[in-house]
Design a protein around this motif. Structure first.
Motif, short mmCIF file in Angstrom:
data_model
loop_
_atom_site.label_atom_id
_atom_site.label_comp_id
_atom_site.label_asym_id
_atom_site.label_seq_id
_atom_site.Cartn_x
_atom_site.Cartn_y
_atom_site.Cartn_z
N MET A 30 57.07 38.52 45.95
CA MET A 30 56.10 39.59 45.72
C MET A 30 56.10 39.99 44.25
O MET A 30 55.04 40.23 43.66
CB MET A 30 56.40 40.79 46.61
N SER A 31 57.27 40.05 43.64
CA SER A 31 57.34 40.40 42.23
C SER A 31 56.60 39.36 41.37
O SER A 31 55.90 39.72 40.42
CB SER A 31 58.80 40.50 41.78
N LYS A 32 56.74 38.09 41.70
CA LYS A 32 56.05 37.06 40.93
C LYS A 32 54.54 37.24 40.99
O LYS A 32 53.83 36.90 40.03
CB LYS A 32 56.43 35.68 41.48
N LEU A 33 54.05 37.79 42.09
CA LEU A 33 52.61 37.99 42.24
C LEU A 33 52.12 39.24 41.52
O LEU A 33 51.10 39.20 40.83
CB LEU A 33 52.25 38.08 43.74
N VAL A 34 52.82 40.35 41.66
CA VAL A 34 52.27 41.63 41.20
C VAL A 34 52.94 42.18 39.94
O VAL A 34 52.34 42.99 39.24
CB VAL A 34 52.34 42.70 42.32
N ASP A 35 54.17 41.76 39.64
CA ASP A 35 54.87 42.24 38.44
C ASP A 35 54.54 41.33 37.25
O ASP A 35 55.39 40.59 36.76
CB ASP A 35 56.38 42.22 38.67
N VAL A 36 53.34 41.40 36.77
CA VAL A 36 52.87 40.47 35.74
C VAL A 36 53.57 40.76 34.41
O VAL A 36 53.65 41.90 33.96
CB VAL A 36 51.34 40.57 35.59
N LEU A 50 40.18 43.29 40.54
CA LEU A 50 39.39 42.16 41.03
C LEU A 50 38.85 41.33 39.87
O LEU A 50 38.55 40.14 40.04
CB LEU A 50 38.23 42.67 41.89
N GLY A 51 38.76 41.94 38.68
CA GLY A 51 38.25 41.23 37.53
C GLY A 51 39.27 40.38 36.80
O GLY A 51 38.91 39.46 36.07
N TRP A 52 40.57 40.67 36.98
CA TRP A 52 41.57 39.90 36.24
C TRP A 52 42.69 39.36 37.12
O TRP A 52 43.36 38.39 36.73
CB TRP A 52 42.15 40.72 35.08
N HIS A 53 42.93 39.93 38.30
CA HIS A 53 44.03 39.45 39.14
C HIS A 53 43.69 39.67 40.62
O HIS A 53 44.37 40.41 41.33
CB HIS A 53 45.31 40.21 38.78
N PRO A 54 42.63 39.02 41.11
CA PRO A 54 42.20 39.27 42.48
C PRO A 54 43.23 38.86 43.53
O PRO A 54 43.25 39.44 44.63
CB PRO A 54 40.91 38.44 42.60
N LYS A 55 44.08 37.90 43.22
CA LYS A 55 45.07 37.46 44.20
C LYS A 55 46.00 38.59 44.60
O LYS A 55 46.37 38.74 45.76
CB LYS A 55 45.88 36.30 43.61
N ALA A 56 46.38 39.41 43.62
CA ALA A 56 47.26 40.54 43.92
C ALA A 56 46.61 41.53 44.86
O ALA A 56 47.27 42.16 45.70
CB ALA A 56 47.69 41.23 42.63
N GLU A 57 45.28 41.69 44.74
CA GLU A 57 44.59 42.66 45.57
C GLU A 57 44.61 42.29 47.05
O GLU A 57 44.41 43.14 47.92
CB GLU A 57 43.16 42.85 45.09
N GLU A 58 44.89 41.03 47.34
CA GLU A 58 44.98 40.61 48.74
C GLU A 58 46.15 41.28 49.45
O GLU A 58 46.13 41.43 50.68
CB GLU A 58 45.10 39.08 48.83
N VAL A 59 47.18 41.68 48.71
CA VAL A 59 48.32 42.38 49.32
C VAL A 59 48.32 43.87 49.01
O VAL A 59 48.90 44.66 49.75
CB VAL A 59 49.66 41.75 48.89
#
Length: 358
Positions: free
Chosen positions: A217-223, A299-308
């Motif tokens: 989860m950190s790899k996804l959202v802790d940019v 949604l404009g720069w990291h939409p993948k994170a918004e899935e969680v």
């Protein structure tokens, strides 16, 4: 050996936006001398920079701004805000914004969303105010959940002090100040390992809280942050160097298999932390709060994170004091998952005090 992220990986300053009086401060001159090739752009206020602050125009340049832009100004309002959780007081900040870019961060929505580091160069004024404020509190006579002995001041509410400390000595100056104050200590949470801070000799008057969450989860959202294992690996060293080392389990994000991932994290902590670090460990547990406007920007720069992060089917609206539309997990779900994680911490990390969980 894995490459450890350094501040040079995070910051390559090409542009400095600065209020006009910055060069009149010693700290301002020091920072400008450190980045002599950066383009200097004078602004009226560190808060009002149209090309940075205003999420429509800056989403495409989100990460570029984080890496390449520095803002210098002065902290105008010197006040301490009362707090009741990780500290007794939130100190006037020595910085605002961050070079890291955690997709859930609440700070950008206070400052126009594109929010690189702003350093406040009037550190002497900030320190003078804090010295006087602590003096007015007197000696703390009763222990509480925040600290058994000292008044605790949060200095990193609006940024990451470990990254700030790689730019200038503001954080070192504050750590030195609190060594002198007989009744107070400081605290901040961090997602960045700055090994230079191991030389600061804080004499147990600084509580550093390493923010932790499961690896994937950190790899996804802790940019742009230090990997979780590296944060855990350095905790013994920081404790040996004179810091009180705590952790912050935040934000806790609910997803399929979430609790198993937390158990794996706790196993790693049990294996890596030495007995002395375990003996002084405490944590706060904070579940995710998200925001509708930040969701649209992400949604404009990291939409993948918004899935969680954005899960309307399990979240409910909670309006902030400023009228912003925030979302958090529905009450019935949150009661259950808070209880599950508290029980997991209690069973797997029995040495770790839980200050609060919500």
């Amino acid at each position: 050996m894995l490459h450890q992220k350094t501040i040079d990986d995070l910051l390559t300053i090409h542009e400095i936006y600065m209020e006009r009086d910055v060069p009149t401060y010693e700290r301002g001159r020091e920072i400008l001398a450190k980045y002599p090739d950066a383009k200097r752009i004078e602004v009226d206020s560190h808060w009002k920079i149209p090309e940075l602050f205003g999420f429509e125009g800056s989403v495409d340049d989100w990460l570029w701004n984080k890496k390449n832009v520095l803002i210098l100004g002065t902290k105008k309002g010197l006040t301490c805000r009362a707090n009741t959780r990780s500290s007794h007081w939130v100190a006037p900040s020595q910085s605002n914004g961050c070079t890291m870019s955690c997709s859930y961060c609440y700070v950008p929505r206070r400052k126009g969303y594109a929010n690189p580091i702003s350093i406040f160069v009037n550190i002497e004024q900030i320190m003078k105010y804090l010295r006087g404020h602590a003096g007015r509190q007197g000696i703390k006579t009763e222990p509480d959940a925040i600290d058994p002995e000292y008044w605790v001041y949060e200095i990193g509410e609006n940024g990451d002090c470990s990254a700030d400390a790689a730019i200038c000595d503001n954080v070192k100056n504050l750590i030195d100040l609190y060594k002198e104050l007989p009744n107070a200590k400081l605290t901040f949470a961090t997602k960045f390992v700055n090994r230079g801070m191991l030389s600061y000799d804080p004499q147990r008057k600084t509580r550093i809280r390493f923010s932790l969450m499961p690896h994937q989860m950190s790899k996804l959202v802790d940019v742009r942050t230090t990997p979780i294992s590296e944060r855990i690996a350095v905790m013994n060293e920081f404790r040996e160097a004179g810091y009180e080392v705590n952790v912050s389990f935040a934000p806790v994000i609910y997803y399929e298999g979430w609790l198993d991932d937390w158990y794996a994290l706790f196993d790693e902590m049990n294996q890596v932390l030495d007995e002395a670090t375990k003996a002084q460990l405490a944590t706060e547990i904070i579940f995710l709060t998200h925001n509708d406007r930040l969701h649209e920007v992400n949604l404009g720069w990291h939409p993948k994170a918004e899935e969680v992060l954005w899960k309307p089917e399990i979240q409910q609206v909670k309006y902030s004091q400023t009228g912003q539309k925030n979302v958090r997990y529905k009450n019935n779900i949150k009661r259950e998952i808070v209880g599950e994680l508290v029980n997991a911490v209690s069973s797997q990390l029995p040495y770790c005090q839980i200050r609060y969980a919500f």
